[in-house]
Design a protein around this motif. Structure first.
Motif, PDB file in Angstrom:
ATOM      1  N   GLU A  16       6.715  -0.060   2.751  1.00  0.00           N
ATOM      2  CA  GLU A  16       5.239  -0.554   3.349  1.00  0.00           C
ATOM      3  C   GLU A  16       4.663   1.231   4.522  1.00  0.00           C
ATOM      4  N   GLN A  17       5.674   1.239   5.349  1.00  0.00           N
ATOM      5  CA  GLN A  17       5.339   2.071   5.898  1.00  0.00           C
ATOM      6  C   GLN A  17       5.488   3.598   5.520  1.00  0.00           C
ATOM      7  N   GLU A  18       6.466   3.535   4.999  1.00  0.00           N
ATOM      8  CA  GLU A  18       7.477   4.574   4.766  1.00  0.00           C
ATOM      9  C   GLU A  18       5.804   5.127   3.771  1.00  0.00           C
ATOM     10  N   ALA A  19       5.826   4.615   2.273  1.00  0.00           N
ATOM     11  CA  ALA A  19       4.573   4.727   1.735  1.00  0.00           C
ATOM     12  C   ALA A  19       2.879   5.290   2.480  1.00  0.00           C
ATOM     13  N   ALA A  20       2.865   4.436   3.435  1.00  0.00           N
ATOM     14  CA  ALA A  20       1.714   5.073   4.321  1.00  0.00           C
ATOM     15  C   ALA A  20       1.638   6.251   4.731  1.00  0.00           C
ATOM     16  N   ASP A  21       2.695   6.652   4.835  1.00  0.00           N
ATOM     17  CA  ASP A  21       2.917   7.776   5.488  1.00  0.00           C
ATOM     18  C   ASP A  21       3.267   8.822   4.103  1.00  0.00           C
ATOM     19  N   ARG A  22       3.560   8.645   3.722  1.00  0.00           N
ATOM     20  CA  ARG A  22       4.071   9.635   1.989  1.00  0.00           C
ATOM     21  C   ARG A  22       2.680   9.960   1.314  1.00  0.00           C
ATOM     22  N   TYR A  23       1.612   8.817   1.542  1.00  0.00           N
ATOM     23  CA  TYR A  23      -0.200   8.616   0.460  1.00  0.00           C
ATOM     24  C   TYR A  23      -0.991   9.526   1.797  1.00  0.00           C
ATOM     25  N   LEU A  24      -0.926   9.660   3.108  1.00  0.00           N
ATOM     26  CA  LEU A  24      -1.394   9.967   3.744  1.00  0.00           C
ATOM     27  C   LEU A  24      -1.358  11.208   3.694  1.00  0.00           C
ATOM     28  N   GLU A  25       0.257  12.111   4.284  1.00  0.00           N
ATOM     29  CA  GLU A  25       0.691  13.324   3.507  1.00  0.00           C
ATOM     30  C   GLU A  25      -0.113  14.115   2.122  1.00  0.00           C
ATOM     31  N   LEU A  26      -0.380  13.130   0.536  1.00  0.00           N
ATOM     32  CA  LEU A  26      -0.849  13.440   0.030  1.00  0.00           C
ATOM     33  C   LEU A  26      -2.183  13.198   0.153  1.00  0.00           C
ATOM     34  N   ALA A  27      -2.693  12.548   0.161  1.00  0.00           N
ATOM     35  CA  ALA A  27      -4.299  12.897   1.008  1.00  0.00           C
ATOM     36  C   ALA A  27      -4.986  14.032   1.785  1.00  0.00           C
ATOM     37  N   ASP A  28      -4.469  14.117   2.411  1.00  0.00           N
ATOM     38  CA  ASP A  28      -4.539  15.587   3.458  1.00  0.00           C
ATOM     39  C   ASP A  28      -4.205  17.019   2.384  1.00  0.00           C
ATOM     40  N   MET A  29      -3.338  17.003   1.684  1.00  0.00           N
ATOM     41  CA  MET A  29      -2.734  18.109   1.106  1.00  0.00           C
ATOM     42  C   MET A  29      -4.183  17.876   0.097  1.00  0.00           C
ATOM     43  N   MET A  30      -4.292  16.693  -1.356  1.00  0.00           N
ATOM     44  CA  MET A  30      -5.223  17.106  -1.765  1.00  0.00           C
ATOM     45  C   MET A  30      -6.509  17.383  -1.090  1.00  0.00           C
ATOM     46  N   GLU A  31      -6.881  17.079  -0.368  1.00  0.00           N
ATOM     47  CA  GLU A  31      -8.376  18.018   0.792  1.00  0.00           C
ATOM     48  C   GLU A  31      -8.396  18.842   0.810  1.00  0.00           C
ATOM     49  N   ALA A  32      -7.123  19.204   0.918  1.00  0.00           N
ATOM     50  CA  ALA A  32      -6.865  20.909   1.620  1.00  0.00           C
ATOM     51  C   ALA A  32      -7.894  21.582   0.119  1.00  0.00           C
ATOM     52  N   HIS A  33      -6.814  21.238  -0.780  1.00  0.00           N
ATOM     53  CA  HIS A  33      -6.990  22.139  -1.813  1.00  0.00           C
ATOM     54  C   HIS A  33      -8.486  21.747  -3.300  1.00  0.00           C
ATOM     55  N   ARG A  34      -9.420  20.746  -1.945  1.00  0.00           N
ATOM     56  CA  ARG A  34     -11.133  19.981  -2.476  1.00  0.00           C
ATOM     57  C   ARG A  34     -10.871  19.149  -3.669  1.00  0.00           C
ATOM     58  N   GLU A 104       6.165   3.559  -6.570  1.00  0.00           N
ATOM     59  CA  GLU A 104       5.349   2.004  -6.544  1.00  0.00           C
ATOM     60  C   GLU A 104       6.560   2.002  -7.144  1.00  0.00           C
ATOM     61  N   VAL A 105       6.950   2.044  -8.895  1.00  0.00           N
ATOM     62  CA  VAL A 105       7.831   1.523  -9.474  1.00  0.00           C
ATOM     63  C   VAL A 105       9.035   1.204  -9.288  1.00  0.00           C
ATOM     64  N   ARG A 106       9.388   1.716  -8.242  1.00  0.00           N
ATOM     65  CA  ARG A 106      10.810   1.822  -7.716  1.00  0.00           C
ATOM     66  C   ARG A 106      10.474   0.788  -6.439  1.00  0.00           C
ATOM     67  N   ALA A 107       9.646   0.751  -5.769  1.00  0.00           N
ATOM     68  CA  ALA A 107       9.354  -0.105  -4.937  1.00  0.00           C
ATOM     69  C   ALA A 107       8.715  -1.885  -5.975  1.00  0.00           C
ATOM     70  N   MET A 108       7.875  -1.652  -6.614  1.00  0.00           N
ATOM     71  CA  MET A 108       8.186  -2.875  -7.738  1.00  0.00           C
ATOM     72  C   MET A 108       9.524  -3.642  -8.306  1.00  0.00           C
ATOM     73  N   LYS A 109      10.160  -2.377  -8.589  1.00  0.00           N
ATOM     74  CA  LYS A 109      11.429  -2.794  -8.944  1.00  0.00           C
ATOM     75  C   LYS A 109      12.527  -3.372  -7.829  1.00  0.00           C
ATOM     76  N   TYR A 110      12.389  -2.762  -6.873  1.00  0.00           N
ATOM     77  CA  TYR A 110      13.366  -3.165  -5.521  1.00  0.00           C
ATOM     78  C   TYR A 110      12.776  -4.983  -5.749  1.00  0.00           C
ATOM     79  N   TYR A 111      11.420  -5.045  -5.174  1.00  0.00           N
ATOM     80  CA  TYR A 111      11.132  -6.641  -5.184  1.00  0.00           C
ATOM     81  C   TYR A 111      11.485  -7.445  -6.346  1.00  0.00           C
ATOM     82  N   ARG A 112      11.334  -7.085  -7.761  1.00  0.00           N
ATOM     83  CA  ARG A 112      11.942  -7.894  -8.298  1.00  0.00           C
ATOM     84  C   ARG A 112      12.859  -8.210  -8.437  1.00  0.00           C
ATOM     85  N   SER A 113      14.082  -7.040  -7.808  1.00  0.00           N
ATOM     86  CA  SER A 113      15.603  -7.562  -8.302  1.00  0.00           C
ATOM     87  C   SER A 113      15.845  -8.409  -7.361  1.00  0.00           C
TER      88      SER A 113
END
Lengths: 166, 166
Positions: A16-34, A104-113
Motif C-alpha cells: 500500500e505504501q508503494e502504491a501510494a508513492d507511485r500514484y503520487l508520482e503519476l499524479a504529479d506527472m499528469m498535472e505537470a502535463h495539464r 493493481e492486478v498483481r496486487a489482486m493476484k497476490y492477495y487471492r493466492s
C-alpha cells in the motif's frame, strides 16, 4: 508459500505504501502535463492507498512486522520502450493508466493466492477482502483506459498489461 | 532522449544507490542461506556501487540534481514465478546472480545510449566510462553464473536475462 498473519500484514503495508508513492508520482506527472482529470484520479488512488495502509497498520499494531526485500512489494515497471522515447512514455495518460492497472492486478493476484492458501481463518478473510478492493481499483482504471485516447507509443509486447481481471 | 549533464548525474547517482541497496539485500539473503561465497561477491558489488555513487556525487557537487521518478532508476524484478514458490526463488544463488546481471546489463545499456546521443563532450566521456564499468560487473556475474549450479526453478521465459553483453 504459506504466510503467517504477520508476514501477510507486512506485505500488505509495504504494497500500500508503494502504491501510494507511485500514484503520487503519476499524479504529479499528469498535472505537470495539464491532464487534471487523470491527475485527480491518481491523487484519489493515492489517498485510498494511504487509508488502506493506515487501517492495516491498526490491525498490525500488536505485531512486530518483518522487514521485506524490495522485490517482494515494489511495483513492476512497464517493459522498456527502446530508442529515444526512453523513460518518457509514461507521460501518456493511457500508458500511465495501464502501468497502474498492471500493478493493481498483481496486487489482486497476490492477495487471492494468499487467501487460497491460508490456513488461518482471519488471514483468509483479510486477504479475500483486500483482493476484492484491488479488483475494484483495477476496474476503475479499466473504465478510464476505455475512454483515454490510445497513443502511438505503447508496450504491446507485454501480455499482462491487457490481461482480463477475472 | 537527450540528457543534460545534470539529468545524467541524477540518474547515475540514483542507479548506483539502487544497486547498492539491492546488492546488500541479496548479500544478506545469501548469508542467511549459508552461501558465503556469493554473499561476499554481492557485498563487494555493494561497495563498488557506493564508491561509484560517492565519486559521482563529487562531480555533481556544483549542480542541484533533479528529483527522479521511481521507474527511472529502480531495478527491474525478475518475472514472477507462479505457484507456491512465489517470492522465494531468488534464494537460489543462480537466480539471484541472474537478477543482478540483468540489471547491470540494463544500466550498461542506459549509459551506452546516453553516450551515443550526447551532444556534450564531458557527458559522452562519463557515460562511456560508466558503461564500461557496468560491462565489467556483468562479466564478473557471468563468471559466477557459469560456475553456479542451475536450479530446477528458473525464469526461462525472459530472453533479456540471458542476453549477451555485446
Amino acid at each position: 508459500m504459506s504466510y503467517t498473519l504477520t508476514e501477510f500484514l507486512a506485505h500488505a503495508v509495504a504494497m500500500e505504501q508503494e502504491a501510494a508513492d507511485r500514484y503520487l508520482e503519476l499524479a504529479d506527472m499528469m498535472e505537470a502535463h495539464r491532464n487534471d482529470a487523470v491527475a485527480e484520479l491518481f491523487r484519489q488512488m493515492n489517498r485510498f492507498s494511504i487509508m488502506h495502509r493506515d487501517s492495516i497498520l491498526e490491525h498490525a499494531k500488536p505485531h512486530a512486522l518483518p522487514r521485506l526485500n524490495a522485490w517482494e512489494y515494489r511495483w513492476r515497471s512497464p517493459p522498456e520502450v527502446g530508442g529515444e522515447e526512453g523513460f518518457d512514455y509514461l507521460l501518456e495518460p493511457y500508458n500511465a493508466l495501464r502501468y497502474a492497472r498492471q500493478n493493481e492486478v498483481r496486487a489482486m493476484k497476490y492477495y487471492r493466492s494468499v487467501a487460497a492458501e491460508a490456513q488461518d481463518e482471519e488471514l483468509r478473510r483479510m486477504a479475500g477482502e483486500f483482493a476484492a478492493e484491488e479488483r475494484e481499483h483495477a476496474q476503475s482504471l479499466d473504465e478510464w483506459i476505455a475512454r483515454t485516447p490510445r497513443p502511438s507509443m505503447t508496450w504491446d509486447e507485454d501480455p499482462e498489461s491487457h490481461e482480463p481481471i477475472d
